[in-house]
Write a protein that holds these residues in place. Structure first.
Motif, PDB file in Angstrom:
ATOM      1  N   ARG A 228       0.823  -1.213   0.000  1.00 25.72           N
ATOM      2  CA  ARG A 228       0.000   0.000   0.000  1.00 25.72           C
ATOM      3  C   ARG A 228       0.854   1.259   0.000  1.00 25.72           C
ATOM      4  NH1 ARG A 228      -5.801  -0.957   2.492  1.00 25.72           N
ATOM      5  NH2 ARG A 228      -5.921   1.276   2.103  1.00 25.72           N
ATOM      6  N   PHE A 229       1.982   1.234   0.715  1.00 24.81           N
ATOM      7  CA  PHE A 229       2.821   2.422   0.740  1.00 24.81           C
ATOM      8  C   PHE A 229       3.293   2.783  -0.663  1.00 24.81           C
ATOM      9  CE2 PHE A 229       7.005   4.362   0.607  1.00 24.81           C
ATOM     10  CZ  PHE A 229       6.774   5.527   1.326  1.00 24.81           C
ATOM     11  N   VAL A 230       3.813   1.812  -1.394  1.00 21.50           N
ATOM     12  CA  VAL A 230       4.322   2.076  -2.746  1.00 21.50           C
ATOM     13  C   VAL A 230       3.180   2.522  -3.656  1.00 21.50           C
ATOM     14  CG1 VAL A 230       5.487   1.098  -4.758  1.00 21.50           C
ATOM     15  CG2 VAL A 230       6.214   0.440  -2.460  1.00 21.50           C
ATOM     16  N   ALA A 231       2.047   1.835  -3.590  1.00 22.94           N
ATOM     17  CA  ALA A 231       0.899   2.191  -4.429  1.00 22.94           C
ATOM     18  C   ALA A 231       0.456   3.625  -4.181  1.00 22.94           C
ATOM     19  CB  ALA A 231      -0.254   1.234  -4.167  1.00 22.94           C
ATOM     20  N   ASP A 232       0.409   4.012  -2.914  1.00 19.89           N
ATOM     21  CA  ASP A 232      -0.078   5.340  -2.544  1.00 19.89           C
ATOM     22  C   ASP A 232       0.950   6.421  -2.827  1.00 19.89           C
ATOM     23  OD1 ASP A 232      -2.161   6.917  -1.515  1.00 19.89           O
ATOM     24  OD2 ASP A 232      -1.191   7.037   0.428  1.00 19.89           O
ATOM     25  N   PHE A 233       2.254   6.067  -2.713  1.00 23.74           N
ATOM     26  CA  PHE A 233       3.302   7.076  -2.885  1.00 23.74           C
ATOM     27  C   PHE A 233       3.600   7.341  -4.356  1.00 23.74           C
ATOM     28  CE2 PHE A 233       7.752   8.510  -3.074  1.00 23.74           C
ATOM     29  CZ  PHE A 233       7.656   9.619  -2.263  1.00 23.74           C
ATOM     30  N   ILE A 234       3.502   6.322  -5.187  1.00 25.86           N
ATOM     31  CA  ILE A 234       3.833   6.475  -6.617  1.00 25.86           C
ATOM     32  C   ILE A 234       2.597   6.913  -7.390  1.00 25.86           C
ATOM     33  CG2 ILE A 234       4.683   5.322  -8.694  1.00 25.86           C
ATOM     34  CD1 ILE A 234       6.826   5.536  -6.628  1.00 25.86           C
ATOM     35  N   GLY A 235       2.526   8.170  -7.734  1.00 26.12           N
ATOM     36  CA  GLY A 235       1.431   8.676  -8.554  1.00 26.12           C
ATOM     37  C   GLY A 235       0.098   8.671  -7.826  1.00 26.12           C
ATOM     38  N   GLN A 236      -0.964   8.906  -8.590  1.00 22.71           N
ATOM     39  CA  GLN A 236      -2.314   8.901  -8.035  1.00 22.71           C
ATOM     40  C   GLN A 236      -2.854   7.475  -8.088  1.00 22.71           C
ATOM     41  OE1 GLN A 236      -3.205  11.968 -10.985  1.00 22.71           O
ATOM     42  NE2 GLN A 236      -4.225  13.122  -9.385  1.00 22.71           N
ATOM     43  N   CYS A 237      -3.549   7.065  -7.039  1.00 21.51           N
ATOM     44  CA  CYS A 237      -3.995   5.683  -6.976  1.00 21.51           C
ATOM     45  C   CYS A 237      -5.225   5.562  -6.082  1.00 21.51           C
ATOM     46  CB  CYS A 237      -2.864   4.790  -6.448  1.00 21.51           C
ATOM     47  SG  CYS A 237      -3.182   3.037  -6.599  1.00 21.51           S
ATOM     48  N   ASN A 238      -6.222   4.787  -6.543  1.00 21.53           N
ATOM     49  CA  ASN A 238      -7.345   4.401  -5.696  1.00 21.53           C
ATOM     50  C   ASN A 238      -6.964   3.133  -4.945  1.00 21.53           C
ATOM     51  OD1 ASN A 238      -9.562   6.291  -6.697  1.00 21.53           O
ATOM     52  ND2 ASN A 238      -8.915   5.341  -8.617  1.00 21.53           N
ATOM     53  N   LEU A 239      -7.209   3.109  -3.650  1.00 23.72           N
ATOM     54  CA  LEU A 239      -6.990   1.909  -2.840  1.00 23.72           C
ATOM     55  C   LEU A 239      -8.332   1.519  -2.229  1.00 23.72           C
ATOM     56  CD1 LEU A 239      -3.592   2.873  -1.162  1.00 23.72           C
ATOM     57  CD2 LEU A 239      -3.966   1.019  -2.799  1.00 23.72           C
ATOM     58  N   LEU A 240      -8.940   0.491  -2.818  1.00 21.52           N
ATOM     59  CA  LEU A 240     -10.277   0.071  -2.422  1.00 21.52           C
ATOM     60  C   LEU A 240     -10.181  -1.184  -1.561  1.00 21.52           C
ATOM     61  CD1 LEU A 240     -11.985   0.509  -5.931  1.00 21.52           C
ATOM     62  CD2 LEU A 240     -11.836   2.185  -4.072  1.00 21.52           C
ATOM     63  N   ASP A 241     -10.604  -1.078  -0.296  1.00 19.67           N
ATOM     64  CA  ASP A 241     -10.555  -2.229   0.608  1.00 19.67           C
ATOM     65  C   ASP A 241     -11.359  -3.386   0.025  1.00 19.67           C
ATOM     66  OD1 ASP A 241      -8.994  -0.888   2.458  1.00 19.67           O
ATOM     67  OD2 ASP A 241     -10.732  -0.100   3.548  1.00 19.67           O
ATOM     68  N   ALA A 242     -10.766  -4.580   0.061  1.00 20.36           N
ATOM     69  CA  ALA A 242     -11.403  -5.734  -0.571  1.00 20.36           C
ATOM     70  C   ALA A 242     -11.003  -7.023   0.135  1.00 20.36           C
ATOM     71  CB  ALA A 242     -11.020  -5.805  -2.049  1.00 20.36           C
ATOM     72  N   THR A 243     -11.803  -8.070  -0.086  1.00 23.01           N
ATOM     73  CA  THR A 243     -11.559  -9.403   0.466  1.00 23.01           C
ATOM     74  C   THR A 243     -11.677 -10.429  -0.650  1.00 23.01           C
ATOM     75  OG1 THR A 243     -12.523  -8.717   2.584  1.00 23.01           O
ATOM     76  CG2 THR A 243     -12.274 -11.091   2.202  1.00 23.01           C
ATOM     77  N   VAL A 244     -10.758 -11.381  -0.695  1.00 26.44           N
ATOM     78  CA  VAL A 244     -10.787 -12.437  -1.715  1.00 26.44           C
ATOM     79  C   VAL A 244     -11.908 -13.415  -1.387  1.00 26.44           C
ATOM     80  CG1 VAL A 244      -9.495 -14.325  -2.790  1.00 26.44           C
ATOM     81  CG2 VAL A 244      -8.321 -12.206  -2.154  1.00 26.44           C
ATOM     82  N   THR A 245     -12.803 -13.675  -2.370  1.00 26.60           N
ATOM     83  CA  THR A 245     -13.939 -14.577  -2.143  1.00 26.60           C
ATOM     84  C   THR A 245     -13.851 -15.851  -2.968  1.00 26.60           C
ATOM     85  OG1 THR A 245     -15.256 -13.456  -3.850  1.00 26.60           O
ATOM     86  CG2 THR A 245     -15.466 -12.646  -1.588  1.00 26.60           C
ATOM     87  N   GLU A 246     -13.053 -15.827  -4.052  1.00 28.56           N
ATOM     88  CA  GLU A 246     -12.968 -17.004  -4.928  1.00 28.56           C
ATOM     89  C   GLU A 246     -11.660 -16.941  -5.701  1.00 28.56           C
ATOM     90  OE1 GLU A 246     -15.426 -18.659  -8.797  1.00 28.56           O
ATOM     91  OE2 GLU A 246     -16.585 -17.729  -7.169  1.00 28.56           O
ATOM     92  N   ILE A 247     -11.007 -18.080  -5.888  1.00 24.41           N
ATOM     93  CA  ILE A 247      -9.729 -18.116  -6.599  1.00 24.41           C
ATOM     94  C   ILE A 247      -9.788 -19.129  -7.730  1.00 24.41           C
ATOM     95  CG2 ILE A 247      -7.238 -18.556  -6.405  1.00 24.41           C
ATOM     96  CD1 ILE A 247      -7.427 -17.757  -3.457  1.00 24.41           C
ATOM     97  N   GLY A 248      -9.498 -18.663  -8.953  1.00 24.19           N
ATOM     98  CA  GLY A 248      -9.466 -19.538 -10.111  1.00 24.19           C
ATOM     99  C   GLY A 248      -8.048 -19.771 -10.593  1.00 24.19           C
ATOM    100  N   ALA A 249      -7.942 -20.264 -11.818  1.00 23.14           N
ATOM    101  CA  ALA A 249      -6.626 -20.577 -12.376  1.00 23.14           C
ATOM    102  C   ALA A 249      -5.817 -19.321 -12.663  1.00 23.14           C
ATOM    103  CB  ALA A 249      -6.788 -21.398 -13.642  1.00 23.14           C
ATOM    104  N   GLU A 250      -6.458 -18.289 -13.241  1.00 17.74           N
ATOM    105  CA  GLU A 250      -5.760 -17.058 -13.603  1.00 17.74           C
ATOM    106  C   GLU A 250      -6.379 -15.816 -12.972  1.00 17.74           C
ATOM    107  OE1 GLU A 250      -5.695 -16.841 -17.824  1.00 17.74           O
ATOM    108  OE2 GLU A 250      -4.313 -18.531 -18.078  1.00 17.74           O
ATOM    109  N   ARG A 251      -7.617 -15.950 -12.520  1.00 15.60           N
ATOM    110  CA  ARG A 251      -8.325 -14.810 -11.942  1.00 15.60           C
ATOM    111  C   ARG A 251      -8.843 -15.172 -10.569  1.00 15.60           C
ATOM    112  NH1 ARG A 251     -12.060 -12.486 -16.935  1.00 15.60           N
ATOM    113  NH2 ARG A 251     -10.547 -12.858 -18.618  1.00 15.60           N
ATOM    114  N   MET A 252      -9.277 -14.134  -9.869  1.00  8.30           N
ATOM    115  CA  MET A 252      -9.939 -14.356  -8.592  1.00  8.30           C
ATOM    116  C   MET A 252     -11.047 -13.322  -8.440  1.00  8.30           C
ATOM    117  SD  MET A 252      -6.962 -12.997  -6.031  1.00  8.30           S
ATOM    118  CE  MET A 252      -6.572 -11.252  -5.885  1.00  8.30           C
ATOM    119  N   LYS A 253     -11.996 -13.617  -7.573  1.00  3.53           N
ATOM    120  CA  LYS A 253     -13.055 -12.664  -7.293  1.00  3.53           C
ATOM    121  C   LYS A 253     -12.788 -12.022  -5.941  1.00  3.53           C
ATOM    122  CE  LYS A 253     -16.710 -14.664 -10.121  1.00  3.53           C
ATOM    123  NZ  LYS A 253     -18.095 -15.210 -10.154  1.00  3.53           N
ATOM    124  N   ILE A 254     -13.029 -10.727  -5.897  1.00  2.00           N
ATOM    125  CA  ILE A 254     -12.865  -9.985  -4.649  1.00  2.00           C
ATOM    126  C   ILE A 254     -14.139  -9.199  -4.377  1.00  2.00           C
ATOM    127  CG2 ILE A 254     -10.354  -9.774  -4.845  1.00  2.00           C
ATOM    128  CD1 ILE A 254     -10.753  -6.950  -5.928  1.00  2.00           C
TER     129      ILE A 254
END
Length: 362
Positions: A228-254
């Motif tokens: 989060r520090f790097v994301a917030d410090f480098i440029g403009q960035c949205n940080l949306l709180d999320a929880t992982v609900t499902e995990i697939g082979a290449e994607r996941m749902k949050i």
């Protein structure tokens, strides 16, 4: 072997640890940047490379030699400071020649090397002027020429452009990139300016509280921040709180807190229930009154324009989602004669691809 190796370096001032077990290596010919907020340890680390400070622990290896007990004037390292540090009573040519005279080089050699340095920074016609007769950008170029005239193995630059206005700073960034390519000297650059670091560097070490948070090429640090520090410090960035609900082979749902379910790229090593944040850059988000819903790779949400910031080439729109979450988006002002696309309180729809963001575990 790398040109410069920093091995487990620690520097303390009383009870304060300025540099905390930092290890990294820098290759010959690299433009390497130490980036971070004030007090993160980047300038202290630079001063240890220059020899102005000694590490309390660890090694600084340059060309295979431990520099710990080598005084600054004996190191093949030169430093360019923020305040230029030019001699006011000397001409441009005399300032550049000064380190060569200290080395007691022959006059003919000094003259040739000064001329080459002047050509490197395109100041041939200013050789006989004094510092007070130059602009800020020209004085900075003289300082760089003086530091490069004897072709050191390493050039250290401590926020050298921070005193310049925005337009001149941009011009100097381009000149620095060109100059570094031409002379082939390894640059270690210190700055707190994220845009400057992204524009100039081959690699960036993002520092915080004396430690390196992430070390990588600019594209990876921007698109795939490590935390989060790097994301917030480098440029403009949205940080949306999320929880992982499902995990697939290449994607996941949050599940984005209070917003809904979205797809994201799979992150290795996490499990269902992992909490974190979706890092989402404003320019990755589509915005419109309505948006086509025929792309299965996109997630869509509705909202309302909460505020906007017109910046000339782009406009930043702050969108309030239905649950009150604020999301920052960015649109280029590319249509002729049109300054803004939306006004406050306009109802809008926003969308982004599943791979536009990057999930950061807590």
């Amino acid at each position: 072997m790398a040109l410069l190796e920093i091995r487990d370096v620690v520097k303390k001032f009383g009870d304060f640890t300025a540099v905390n077990h930092v290890s990294l290596s820098i290759e010959a010919g690299e433009f390497f940047t130490l980036l971070g907020p004030s007090g993160c340890g980047k300038t202290t680390l630079l001063r240890m490379l220059a020899g102005f400070e000694k590490p309390d622990h660890g090694q600084i290896i340059l060309d295979g030699q431990d520099m710990a007990h080598v005084p600054p004037e004996k190191r093949p390292v030169h430093t360019v400071f923020q305040n230029y540090a030019l001699f006011p009573h000397m001409t441009v040519a005399q300032n550049i020649a000064f380190p060569l005279k200290m080395e007691q080089r022959p006059e003919a050699e000094i003259k040739a090397m000064v001329q080459e340095a002047l050509e490197d920074v395109r100041l041939q016609q200013f050789a006989t002027r004094f510092p007070h007769e130059l602009s800020g950008g020209q004085r900075q170029r003289v300082a760089i020429a003086r530091a490069l005239v004897s072709r050191p193995r390493l050039l250290l630059l401590d926020e050298p452009l921070s005193a310049l206005d925005a337009k001149l700073r941009e011009q100097m960034q381009i000149e620095l990139i060109t100059l570094q390519k031409e002379v082939g000297v390894t640059f270690v650059y210190v700055t707190h300016d994220q845009g400057e670091a992204l524009a100039l560097s081959h690699r960036i070490a993002v520092m915080n509280k004396g430690k390196v948070e992430q070390l990588d090429v600019p594209e990876t640090i921007y698109s795939y921040p490590k935390n989060r520090f790097v994301a917030d410090f480098i440029g403009q960035c949205n940080l949306l709180d999320a929880t992982v609900t499902e995990i697939g082979a290449e994607r996941m749902k949050i599940e984005i807190a209070g917003v809904g379910i979205a797809e994201a790229q799979k992150v290795e090593g996490i499990e269902i229930g992992t909490k974190g944040a979706l890092s989402l850059r404003p320019e990755k988000i589509k915005l419109g009154v309505t948006l086509p819903a025929d792309d299965a790779d996109e997630v869509h949400f509705k909202g309302q324009v909460h505020d906007c910031l017109y910046l000339g080439d782009v406009t930043i729109y702050i969108i309030e989602l239905e649950n009150g979450t604020l999301v920052e988006t960015m649109l280029p002002n590319s249509d002729p004669g049109k300054a803004k696309f939306f006004d406050d309180n306009d109802l809008v729809e926003l969308a982004w691809r599943f791979d536009a963001g990057h999930f950061l575990p807590v």
